[in-house]
Design a protein around this motif. Sequence first.
Motif, PDB file in Angstrom:
ATOM      1  N   HIS A  88     103.878 -24.447  33.951  1.00 29.58           N
ATOM      2  CA  HIS A  88     105.111 -23.820  34.449  1.00 29.58           C
ATOM      3  C   HIS A  88     104.790 -23.089  35.754  1.00 29.58           C
ATOM      4  CE1 HIS A  88     108.565 -21.253  34.832  1.00 29.58           C
ATOM      5  NE2 HIS A  88     109.137 -21.796  33.767  1.00 29.58           N
ATOM      6  N   HIS A  89     105.166 -23.721  36.889  1.00 33.71           N
ATOM      7  CA  HIS A  89     104.731 -23.197  38.191  1.00 33.71           C
ATOM      8  C   HIS A  89     105.221 -21.778  38.457  1.00 33.71           C
ATOM      9  CE1 HIS A  89     102.920 -26.926  39.076  1.00 33.71           C
ATOM     10  NE2 HIS A  89     104.059 -27.616  39.077  1.00 33.71           N
ATOM     11  N   GLY A  90     106.465 -21.494  38.063  1.00 28.57           N
ATOM     12  CA  GLY A  90     107.029 -20.160  38.286  1.00 28.57           C
ATOM     13  C   GLY A  90     106.224 -19.097  37.543  1.00 28.57           C
ATOM     14  N   ASN A  91     105.944 -19.385  36.275  1.00 23.43           N
ATOM     15  CA  ASN A  91     105.180 -18.411  35.478  1.00 23.43           C
ATOM     16  C   ASN A  91     103.766 -18.241  36.006  1.00 23.43           C
ATOM     17  OD1 ASN A  91     107.413 -18.171  33.908  1.00 23.43           O
ATOM     18  ND2 ASN A  91     106.584 -19.237  32.112  1.00 23.43           N
ATOM     19  N   VAL A  92     103.174 -19.353  36.459  1.00 18.99           N
ATOM     20  CA  VAL A  92     101.815 -19.283  37.012  1.00 18.99           C
ATOM     21  C   VAL A  92     101.812 -18.397  38.252  1.00 18.99           C
ATOM     22  CG1 VAL A  92      99.970 -20.586  38.145  1.00 18.99           C
ATOM     23  CG2 VAL A  92     101.040 -21.504  36.069  1.00 18.99           C
ATOM     24  N   ALA A  93     102.789 -18.618  39.131  1.00 19.33           N
ATOM     25  CA  ALA A  93     102.854 -17.834  40.378  1.00 19.33           C
ATOM     26  C   ALA A  93     103.038 -16.360  40.067  1.00 19.33           C
ATOM     27  CB  ALA A  93     103.998 -18.335  41.254  1.00 19.33           C
ATOM     28  N   ARG A  94     103.899 -16.051  39.094  1.00 18.49           N
ATOM     29  CA  ARG A  94     104.144 -14.652  38.716  1.00 18.49           C
ATOM     30  C   ARG A  94     102.868 -14.019  38.156  1.00 18.49           C
ATOM     31  NH1 ARG A  94     106.934 -10.845  40.633  1.00 18.49           N
ATOM     32  NH2 ARG A  94     104.959  -9.764  40.372  1.00 18.49           N
ATOM     33  N   TRP A  95     102.188 -14.783  37.282  1.00 16.29           N
ATOM     34  CA  TRP A  95     100.951 -14.275  36.672  1.00 16.29           C
ATOM     35  C   TRP A  95      99.913 -13.989  37.763  1.00 16.29           C
ATOM     36  CZ3 TRP A  95      95.878 -15.918  36.562  1.00 16.29           C
ATOM     37  CH2 TRP A  95      95.033 -15.276  35.644  1.00 16.29           C
ATOM     38  N   ARG A  96      99.814 -14.920  38.703  1.00 18.51           N
ATOM     39  CA  ARG A  96      98.817 -14.726  39.778  1.00 18.51           C
ATOM     40  C   ARG A  96      99.122 -13.482  40.599  1.00 18.51           C
ATOM     41  NH1 ARG A  96      97.968 -21.001  41.383  1.00 18.51           N
ATOM     42  NH2 ARG A  96      96.213 -21.343  39.970  1.00 18.51           N
ATOM     43  N   ARG A  97     100.395 -13.278  40.870  1.00 21.73           N
ATOM     44  CA  ARG A  97     100.754 -12.090  41.655  1.00 21.73           C
ATOM     45  C   ARG A  97     100.472 -10.820  40.852  1.00 21.73           C
ATOM     46  NH1 ARG A  97     102.914 -10.672  46.412  1.00 21.73           N
ATOM     47  NH2 ARG A  97     104.128  -8.758  46.431  1.00 21.73           N
ATOM     48  N   ASP A  98     100.802 -10.837  39.580  1.00 22.87           N
ATOM     49  CA  ASP A  98     100.516  -9.663  38.732  1.00 22.87           C
ATOM     50  C   ASP A  98      99.023  -9.345  38.745  1.00 22.87           C
ATOM     51  OD1 ASP A  98     103.154  -9.606  38.102  1.00 22.87           O
ATOM     52  OD2 ASP A  98     102.922 -10.232  36.005  1.00 22.87           O
ATOM     53  N   GLU A  99      98.223 -10.387  38.595  1.00 27.63           N
ATOM     54  CA  GLU A  99      96.772 -10.172  38.555  1.00 27.63           C
ATOM     55  C   GLU A  99      96.260  -9.653  39.900  1.00 27.63           C
ATOM     56  OE1 GLU A  99      94.703 -10.316  35.823  1.00 27.63           O
ATOM     57  OE2 GLU A  99      96.681 -10.420  34.902  1.00 27.63           O
ATOM     58  N   ALA A 100      96.834 -10.169  40.991  1.00 29.71           N
ATOM     59  CA  ALA A 100      96.449  -9.694  42.329  1.00 29.71           C
ATOM     60  C   ALA A 100      96.771  -8.201  42.442  1.00 29.71           C
ATOM     61  CB  ALA A 100      97.167 -10.493  43.407  1.00 29.71           C
ATOM     62  N   ILE A 101      97.945  -7.814  41.974  1.00 33.24           N
ATOM     63  CA  ILE A 101      98.337  -6.400  42.048  1.00 33.24           C
ATOM     64  C   ILE A 101      97.406  -5.550  41.178  1.00 33.24           C
ATOM     65  CG2 ILE A 101     100.162  -4.754  41.404  1.00 33.24           C
ATOM     66  CD1 ILE A 101     102.203  -6.919  42.337  1.00 33.24           C
ATOM     67  N   ARG A 102      97.148  -6.002  39.949  1.00 31.39           N
ATOM     68  CA  ARG A 102      96.250  -5.244  39.047  1.00 31.39           C
ATOM     69  C   ARG A 102      94.880  -5.027  39.692  1.00 31.39           C
ATOM     70  NH1 ARG A 102      98.613  -5.379  33.894  1.00 31.39           N
ATOM     71  NH2 ARG A 102      99.788  -7.304  33.601  1.00 31.39           N
ATOM     72  N   ARG A 103      94.339  -6.111  40.215  1.00 34.36           N
ATOM     73  CA  ARG A 103      93.002  -6.002  40.825  1.00 34.36           C
ATOM     74  C   ARG A 103      92.991  -5.106  42.044  1.00 34.36           C
ATOM     75  NH1 ARG A 103      89.268 -11.349  41.464  1.00 34.36           N
ATOM     76  NH2 ARG A 103      88.521 -11.278  39.334  1.00 34.36           N
ATOM     77  N   THR A 104      94.047  -5.211  42.832  1.00 40.86           N
ATOM     78  CA  THR A 104      94.099  -4.391  44.041  1.00 40.86           C
ATOM     79  C   THR A 104      94.163  -2.912  43.664  1.00 40.86           C
ATOM     80  OG1 THR A 104      95.259  -6.197  45.132  1.00 40.86           O
ATOM     81  CG2 THR A 104      95.285  -4.070  46.249  1.00 40.86           C
ATOM     82  N   VAL A 105      94.997  -2.579  42.674  1.00 41.46           N
ATOM     83  CA  VAL A 105      95.104  -1.183  42.240  1.00 41.46           C
ATOM     84  C   VAL A 105      93.750  -0.703  41.716  1.00 41.46           C
ATOM     85  CG1 VAL A 105      96.130   0.335  40.495  1.00 41.46           C
ATOM     86  CG2 VAL A 105      97.581  -1.263  41.780  1.00 41.46           C
ATOM     87  N   ARG A 106      93.077  -1.577  40.955  1.00 39.26           N
ATOM     88  CA  ARG A 106      91.806  -1.169  40.341  1.00 39.26           C
ATOM     89  C   ARG A 106      90.686  -1.032  41.383  1.00 39.26           C
ATOM     90  NH1 ARG A 106      91.450  -5.035  36.609  1.00 39.26           N
ATOM     91  NH2 ARG A 106      89.897  -6.295  37.667  1.00 39.26           N
ATOM     92  N   ASN A 107      90.551  -2.079  42.237  1.00 39.22           N
ATOM     93  CA  ASN A 107      89.382  -2.117  43.135  1.00 39.22           C
ATOM     94  C   ASN A 107      89.651  -1.572  44.527  1.00 39.22           C
ATOM     95  OD1 ASN A 107      88.032  -3.336  41.062  1.00 39.22           O
ATOM     96  ND2 ASN A 107      88.258  -5.407  41.862  1.00 39.22           N
ATOM     97  N   ARG A 108      90.896  -1.641  44.964  1.00 40.42           N
ATOM     98  CA  ARG A 108      91.205  -1.241  46.336  1.00 40.42           C
ATOM     99  C   ARG A 108      92.454  -0.364  46.392  1.00 40.42           C
ATOM    100  NH1 ARG A 108      88.752  -4.331  50.218  1.00 40.42           N
ATOM    101  NH2 ARG A 108      89.509  -2.637  51.511  1.00 40.42           N
ATOM    102  N   PRO A 109      92.393   0.817  45.757  1.00 42.96           N
ATOM    103  CA  PRO A 109      93.594   1.664  45.718  1.00 42.96           C
ATOM    104  C   PRO A 109      94.156   1.978  47.096  1.00 42.96           C
ATOM    105  CG  PRO A 109      91.622   2.869  44.987  1.00 42.96           C
ATOM    106  CD  PRO A 109      91.246   1.436  45.075  1.00 42.96           C
ATOM    107  N   GLU A 110      93.285   2.037  48.110  1.00 45.06           N
ATOM    108  CA  GLU A 110      93.782   2.368  49.457  1.00 45.06           C
ATOM    109  C   GLU A 110      94.633   1.221  50.015  1.00 45.06           C
ATOM    110  OE1 GLU A 110      90.948   1.011  48.921  1.00 45.06           O
ATOM    111  OE2 GLU A 110      90.323  -0.139  50.658  1.00 45.06           O
ATOM    112  N   LEU A 111      94.316  -0.006  49.609  1.00 46.94           N
ATOM    113  CA  LEU A 111      95.154  -1.140  50.036  1.00 46.94           C
ATOM    114  C   LEU A 111      96.483  -1.101  49.280  1.00 46.94           C
ATOM    115  CD1 LEU A 111      92.922  -4.371  50.216  1.00 46.94           C
ATOM    116  CD2 LEU A 111      93.805  -2.977  52.090  1.00 46.94           C
ATOM    117  N   ALA A 112      96.402  -0.847  47.985  1.00 47.64           N
ATOM    118  CA  ALA A 112      97.628  -0.782  47.185  1.00 47.64           C
ATOM    119  C   ALA A 112      98.569   0.286  47.741  1.00 47.64           C
ATOM    120  CB  ALA A 112      97.281  -0.504  45.728  1.00 47.64           C
TER     121      ALA A 112
END
Length: 319
Positions: A265-289
């Motif tokens: 399901h391409h839509g769900n995959v894209a959403r999941w990828r964006r969520d994971e990108a946001i999670r990682r950015t908040v965790r590892n790069r708070p200044e970018l977030a």
Amino acid sequence: MRLDIISIFPEYFAPLDVSLIGKARERGTLDVRVHQLRDWAYDVHRTVDDTPYGGGPGMVMKPEVWGEAIDAVIGASAIPGGGHVRGSDEDEGRDGGEARATPQASAPGPVESQPVAPGTDAPATVEPTIVASLTPVLPRMIVPTPSGRPFSQELAQELAQEPWLLFACGRYEGIDSRVMEEYSGRLRVDEVSIGDYVLAGGEVAVLVMVEAIGRLLPGVLGNAQSVVDDSFAPGSMENLVEGPVYTKPPVWRGHEVPAVLLSGHHGNVARWRRDEAIRRTVRNRPELAAALDPAKLDKHDRKLLDELSFRVRRKDVAN
Ligand code: SAH
């Protein structure tokens, strides 16, 4: 794109023969010319450094030798119709420089220019007028230094648009500042840092920049889309890092690939990828977030950021 690199350690650039960048050079997408700075030092020891004015430890790279080297590399192109500049391989045409290179043992080594000795005349294999029309008039000059503006994906994208870049690799305490002052009047000069740490010389920094720039050139990556999805890519990945990636098998040592990636399901995959990108950015790069543009976030993004207790509005972050 043409790249000239001036360094006292041309052998540092052997990796530019490998992988994507090596292939781009073979195909002619990238024309890399590495020059030995000492070829423009004329004393018996071929000295490139001297003690710093004002005292203190370390040595500073001499302006005269840098001036001669840069003039030679940019020289013939700067003179309409070409021109015979000692130390330049420009008057041999774009392919002539390769022909004069000293190949390393078995593998084709990086091109190291061999300046024409005083008084000798290199044969011109290409009409000067043709050389002038093939080569842009002047390069943009990049000087790696920890005190420069930060190198970023955005700057890599900007530099990938340039037809010609000249990298000046410092060593010791760096290059006499008047060199940058002098060429700022003739070229666009950027002092650039690859990060908040101090290396022994500019060579590794230039390798980093050349690889980041080179992979953005048309045809260098197999799939142009991958650049758009990369961490930091201007567009939807601005101020975000990429989330985790997986390949086959679906279960490895008991670790499962997230089910959504197998759903098709391409839509769900894209959403999941964006969520994971946001999670990682908040965790590892708070200044970018913190620098995420609220206008570019959808409702789902904002809800996730709230769940992660991370407010995007700058005033909230400041509190
Ligand atoms: N004394 C200088 C550091 C000199 S390091 C200072 O404190 O700023 C010697 C050379 O290594 C520099 O001239 C530069 O070419 C290179 N270099 C070191 N760290 C770098 C970095 N973070 N980014 C880019 N180039 C760097």
